[in-house]
Design a protein around this motif. Structure first.
Motif, PDB file in Angstrom:
ATOM      1  N   ILE A  98      54.443  44.822   9.508  1.00 55.25           N
ATOM      2  CA  ILE A  98      54.424  45.962  10.428  1.00 55.25           C
ATOM      3  C   ILE A  98      55.657  46.841  10.215  1.00 55.25           C
ATOM      4  CG2 ILE A  98      54.624  46.608  12.865  1.00 55.25           C
ATOM      5  CD1 ILE A  98      52.846  44.213  13.539  1.00 55.25           C
ATOM      6  N   GLU A  99      56.810  46.215  10.018  1.00 49.22           N
ATOM      7  CA  GLU A  99      58.038  46.988   9.815  1.00 49.22           C
ATOM      8  C   GLU A  99      57.995  47.765   8.503  1.00 49.22           C
ATOM      9  OE1 GLU A  99      61.036  44.007  10.115  1.00 49.22           O
ATOM     10  OE2 GLU A  99      61.203  44.170  12.302  1.00 49.22           O
TER      11      GLU A  99
ATOM     12  N   THR B  79      55.599  50.639   8.911  1.00 47.96           N
ATOM     13  CA  THR B  79      56.203  51.648   9.786  1.00 47.96           C
ATOM     14  C   THR B  79      57.177  52.520   9.004  1.00 47.96           C
ATOM     15  OG1 THR B  79      55.992  50.201  11.728  1.00 47.96           O
ATOM     16  CG2 THR B  79      57.565  52.010  11.876  1.00 47.96           C
ATOM     17  N   ASP B  80      57.984  51.893   8.142  1.00 47.00           N
ATOM     18  CA  ASP B  80      58.931  52.658   7.316  1.00 47.00           C
ATOM     19  C   ASP B  80      58.190  53.588   6.353  1.00 47.00           C
ATOM     20  OD1 ASP B  80      61.054  51.431   8.550  1.00 47.00           O
ATOM     21  OD2 ASP B  80      61.297  49.877   7.015  1.00 47.00           O
TER      22      ASP B  80
ATOM     23  N   GLU C  59      56.792  56.487   8.275  1.00 50.52           N
ATOM     24  CA  GLU C  59      57.881  57.389   8.656  1.00 50.52           C
ATOM     25  C   GLU C  59      58.257  58.299   7.489  1.00 50.52           C
ATOM     26  OE1 GLU C  59      62.043  56.989  11.176  1.00 50.52           O
ATOM     27  OE2 GLU C  59      61.399  55.342   9.884  1.00 50.52           O
TER      28      GLU C  59
ATOM     29  N   ARG D 262      49.808  50.959  15.156  1.00 56.85           N
ATOM     30  CA  ARG D 262      50.275  50.904  16.542  1.00 56.85           C
ATOM     31  C   ARG D 262      49.435  49.926  17.355  1.00 56.85           C
ATOM     32  NH1 ARG D 262      50.708  56.197  20.349  1.00 56.85           N
ATOM     33  NH2 ARG D 262      48.448  56.051  20.184  1.00 56.85           N
TER      34      ARG D 262
ATOM     35  N   THR E  80      50.682  46.551  16.478  1.00 54.12           N
ATOM     36  CA  THR E  80      51.994  46.335  17.088  1.00 54.12           C
ATOM     37  C   THR E  80      51.861  45.991  18.569  1.00 54.12           C
ATOM     38  OG1 THR E  80      52.991  47.907  15.531  1.00 54.12           O
ATOM     39  CG2 THR E  80      54.262  47.354  17.495  1.00 54.12           C
TER      40      THR E  80
ATOM     41  N   ASP F  45      61.921  44.031  18.289  1.00 56.85           N
ATOM     42  CA  ASP F  45      61.525  44.684  17.038  1.00 56.85           C
ATOM     43  C   ASP F  45      60.164  45.366  17.188  1.00 56.85           C
ATOM     44  OD1 ASP F  45      63.837  43.853  15.844  1.00 56.85           O
ATOM     45  OD2 ASP F  45      62.943  42.102  14.868  1.00 56.85           O
TER      46      ASP F  45
ATOM     47  N   SER G 100      60.627  48.524  19.069  1.00 54.62           N
ATOM     48  CA  SER G 100      61.240  49.538  18.206  1.00 54.62           C
ATOM     49  C   SER G 100      60.202  50.156  17.273  1.00 54.62           C
ATOM     50  CB  SER G 100      62.377  48.908  17.399  1.00 54.62           C
ATOM     51  OG  SER G 100      62.935  49.837  16.503  1.00 54.62           O
ATOM     52  N   ASN G 101      59.348  49.313  16.683  1.00 58.15           N
ATOM     53  CA  ASN G 101      58.302  49.826  15.788  1.00 58.15           C
ATOM     54  C   ASN G 101      57.312  50.709  16.536  1.00 58.15           C
ATOM     55  OD1 ASN G 101      59.177  48.576  13.369  1.00 58.15           O
ATOM     56  ND2 ASN G 101      58.293  46.644  14.008  1.00 58.15           N
ATOM     57  N   LYS G 102      56.988  50.312  17.758  1.00 61.21           N
ATOM     58  CA  LYS G 102      56.060  51.123  18.558  1.00 61.21           C
ATOM     59  C   LYS G 102      56.649  52.503  18.830  1.00 61.21           C
ATOM     60  CE  LYS G 102      55.973  50.906  22.897  1.00 61.21           C
ATOM     61  NZ  LYS G 102      55.931  50.539  24.329  1.00 61.21           N
TER      62      LYS G 102
ATOM     63  N   LEU H  94      56.518  54.618  15.661  1.00 61.99           N
ATOM     64  CA  LEU H  94      55.161  55.097  15.386  1.00 61.99           C
ATOM     65  C   LEU H  94      54.778  56.238  16.323  1.00 61.99           C
ATOM     66  CD1 LEU H  94      53.369  51.679  14.766  1.00 61.99           C
ATOM     67  CD2 LEU H  94      53.843  53.441  13.068  1.00 61.99           C
TER      68      LEU H  94
END
Length: 322
Positions: free
Chosen positions: A159-160, A163-164, A167, A186, A189, A235, A238-240, A243
């Motif tokens: 997921i991380e 997400t990167d 982004e 999302r 997540t 974490d 943060s990812n949510k 996104l």
């Protein structure tokens, strides 16, 4: 399928397959038994009530596929429903499977209807290292939960990473399909976060000192699992947020691009309007019109058109519209 790992202080632990006399094995002083039932048959389920005397309500929870993670304390055992997480990234919702874990004075029983590779790793570890078993069933129980929680690192890392990537793509190459990627990730997540919340409650109860079968020495190790779950929850939050921000940036970028296109077409139309008017005016079929018979009339008209267009461009430039 049923397999077991039996250890006593006087002999090395060994893995065995099939139904054995587990009741007799647990009666041996200082023995440690781990029984793992994978997609058990009715005959294999029978040992839960016959050999271990587990309550029918616990058996019912194990059979149910919709049980929320929880911890129940009975007279002679502790019962926990935990969960495993599949790999995210697909079109479907995040795969979540239950595992029932029973803790008695000298035995741990795990029951699950799906393959859990992480348990195979733990079985292999005990074949070469019995230090955890020598410390008692509380530490064996902790090891099972710890390995299960560690397995969450892989889907969270996926997921991380995604997400990167999203982004970066939002700023460098915002294509329409990125919206679908954002919504799918999302969703995964949020599902992951919903899984962690009740698991934290379960593990927290093992750190309070209120569960008789959890030894005082083991409580601090369960606190470490709780901290691990808390970090993963942070974490996931943060990812949510990233996104959500990426989605806002995408729509903002698309809106800005649309505004730019509309602005370009508007300016282009404004520049074409004077030449269109002048050429349309002189395109009317009248015999008497100014400059119609002048030998420099065409060149003069072209000069006027160019002058008007250049004047408009300078005006737009001054207003910073272009």
């Amino acid at each position: 399928m049923i397999r077991s790992f039996y250890w006593t202080p006087d002999e090395e632990g060994k893995e065995q397959i099939g139904i054995l006399d587990f009741k007799e094995m647990t009666e041996v002083e200082s023995s440690i038994l781990w029984v793992d039932l994978f997609n058990p048959t009715d005959e294999e389920f029978y040992i839960l009530t016959h050999d271990f005397r587990f309550h029918p309500l616990s058996i019912e929870d194990v059979l149910s596929e919709e049980t929320r993670p929880k911890v129940d304390e009975y007279e002679h055992y502790l019962f926990v429903i935990f969960q495993t997480v599949g790999q995210p990234g697909g079109e479907d919702e995040l795969a979540v499977n239950d595992i029932g874990i029973f803790l008695t004075r000298n035995a741990v029983v795990t029951v699950h209807s799906h393959q859990i590779d992480i348990l195979d790793s733990l079985f292999r570890k005990f074949l070469h290292d019995d230090r955890i078993l020598a410390r008692g069933t509380s530490f064996l129980f902790h090891a099972v939960l710890d390995y299960l929680v560690d397995s969450y690192d892989k889907p969270l890392a996926y997921i991380e990473r995604e997400t990167d990537r999203i982004e970066d793509d939002v700023f460098e190459n915002p294509q329409p399909e990125i919206v679908k990627r954002i919504f799918n990730l999302r969703r995964d997540t949020l599902d992951f976060k919903r899984i962690l919340a009740p698991l934290k409650e379960v593990v927290y109860q093992m750190t309070t000192g209120k569960l008789a079968l959890i030894s005082d020495k083991a409580e601090v190790y369960f606190s470490d699992i709780y901290d691990h779950l808390s970090r993963m929850t942070d974490d996931a939050d943060s990812n949510k947020d990233i996104l959500n921000s990426a989605l806002e940036v995408y729509f903002s970028t698309v809106s800005e691009r649309t505004n730019y296109i509309i602005k370009f077409l508007t300016i282009f139309t404004a520049l074409l309007l004077p030449p269109t008017f002048i050429t349309g005016l002189y395109g009317m079929n009248f015999s008497r019109m100014p400059l119609l018979e002048w030998k420099y009339g065409f060149l003069f008209t072209c000069a006027v058109i160019i002058l008007v267009v250049v004047s408009l461009l300078l005006f737009f430039k001054k207003k910073k519209w272009i």
